[in-house]
Structures are given as C-alpha cells and as structure tokens.
Design an enzyme around this catalytic site. Structure first.
Site, mmCIF file in Angstrom:
data_model
loop_
_atom_site.group_PDB
_atom_site.id
_atom_site.type_symbol
_atom_site.label_atom_id
_atom_site.label_comp_id
_atom_site.label_asym_id
_atom_site.label_seq_id
_atom_site.Cartn_x
_atom_site.Cartn_y
_atom_site.Cartn_z
ATOM 1 N N VAL A 82 0.875 -1.171 0.000
ATOM 2 C CA VAL A 82 0.000 0.000 0.000
ATOM 3 C C VAL A 82 0.911 1.219 0.000
ATOM 4 O O VAL A 82 2.014 1.193 0.552
ATOM 5 C CB VAL A 82 -0.956 0.040 1.209
ATOM 6 N N SER A 83 0.457 2.301 -0.608
ATOM 7 C CA SER A 83 1.335 3.444 -0.837
ATOM 8 C C SER A 83 1.271 4.526 0.226
ATOM 9 O O SER A 83 2.107 5.420 0.252
ATOM 10 C CB SER A 83 1.031 4.073 -2.202
#
Length: 224
Positions: free
Chosen positions: A10-11
């Site tokens: 996930v960023s």
C-alpha cells in the site's frame, strides 16, 4: 505443495494503518493460492510507492527467489494487482526477464499473468514485446525531436520548471538582497530550486537570468 511469495503493498501510511488495502490484496491472493494448492509466504511493503523497485520487502522477496532452483524454497511471486508490484511497464518487463532466466513464476491475478502456465507465459511475453516496442518508439521519437531542436538552434536537455510562487519570491528578494542573502532567505523559508535542492549563489544567479532575461544583468551588477 508449491510455495509462493505473496507480495502486498500500500502506498500511504493511512492505508497501512487501516489494513483495508492490505486485507483485500491478501484475500485475493489467498483465494487464488487455495484454488491452485499453493502455500503462501507473505512479504508486505507498507506506505511505500511503486515508482521504483527499491522497496525493502520486495527486494527481500526477489533476493529469496534469486538463488539456484535446487536451493529455492519458493516457486515465484504473486500479486493481486500488477500495480502492487510495479507501475512501470519497463520495471515489470525487467522482473519478467529475471524470472524467466532464474526459472521462477510471476503471477499478476488482475491481468491473468501467470508464467507457471502456458497461457500466462504467452500474456507475459506479449507484455514484454509491447514494452520493448514502446521503449524503441520513445527513443526514436526523442532522438528525432532532439535532432530537430538542434537544427533549429534550440537548447536540448532537461528543463526544470520553478514554481511561480518561488520565482516571484526570488525576484522580489533580489531587488533588495545580494545573491548570498537571497539564497539564505529562500532556504530559510523552505523554498527549493526546481530540482528540489537548496539554493546557492550560483543557482540564484542562473534562475534570475532565466526569469528576468536582459533585466537580470542590471540587477546582478547592483546587488552582488
């Protein structure tokens, strides 16, 4: 039972703390693994962008795969969506080439890429061919554009754009400050150059010349 590396990413830190994005990816991979009789080893990069492959857990996963087949304890890497692994076609193509050379599988569930199957290999090969074609076309167009610019006497090279607010502030400061004073003020205010670096006498001078054109020389002489 075949063991595969399940890679999750996930960023943003918010996504990482909520677990929502990670949970969805994990469930997708687990369903695919169950359907194929795979055991999964999980590697997770939390709050990390896919702009490059320089991610701690991804590099650890690739290192685990980058051994001789007889010594390897995983058959490949699987992701729920291709963009979890890479947003760059070029980077993904590189991973596929590495996997082919080292004889491990790459699975991107959303695109149907599964190099452990004949159909998946075909899809992967098409993607690599398209990536190679794209690179060649871009290189050809870039070269042609540069040659045309040179013939027209235009500057050829990287051009960075300074935010308008920073540009305005620089010119305002130069009206009453030396180059050194302007650089110090800009740095103190947290303003950076177009490339994100701190200001120096040299970068202030060059930026002013670009912004002011002929007027810069007069200001330069008056405020050194």
């Amino acid at each position: 039972m075949t063991t595969m590396i399940g890679y999750l990413r996930v960023s943003t830190e918010e996504q990482a703390s909520s677990g929502l994005g990670l949970d969805a990816q994990r469930q997708s991979i687990q369903r695919y693994a169950d359907a194929h009789g795979w055991n999964v080893l999980w590697y997770v990069d939390e709050g990390v962008s896919a702009k490059s492959l320089a991610r701690p857990q991804l590099q650890a996963a690739l290192a685990r795969l980058h051994v001789l087949p007889k010594s390897r304890d995983a058959g490949g890497i699987v992701v729920a969506k291709l963009d979890r692994l890479s947003r760059s076609v070029h980077d993904f193509s590189g991973i596929l080439k590495l996997a082919t050379a080292r004889k491990w599988a790459v699975v991107a569930i959303d695109l149907g890429v599964d190099t452990s199957t004949p159909t998946g290999k075909l899809v992967a090969n098409v993607m690599m061919s398209v990536a190679e074609w794209e690179r060649e076309v871009i290189a050809e167009r870039t070269s042609a554009a540069m040659q045309a610019a040179k013939r027209a006497g235009k500057h050829v090279g990287r051009v960075s754009v300074l935010p308008q607010a920073t540009a305005d502030r620089l010119l305002t400061l130069r009206a009453s400050h030396t180059l050194t004073g302007t650089a110090s003020k800009l740095n103190a205010e947290g303003l950076t150059t177009a490339t994100g670096k701190p200001w120096s006498v040299n970068t202030v001078s060059k930026a002013q010349q670009r912004l002011s054109g002929p007027r810069a020389a007069d200001v330069e002489r008056g405020h050194r």
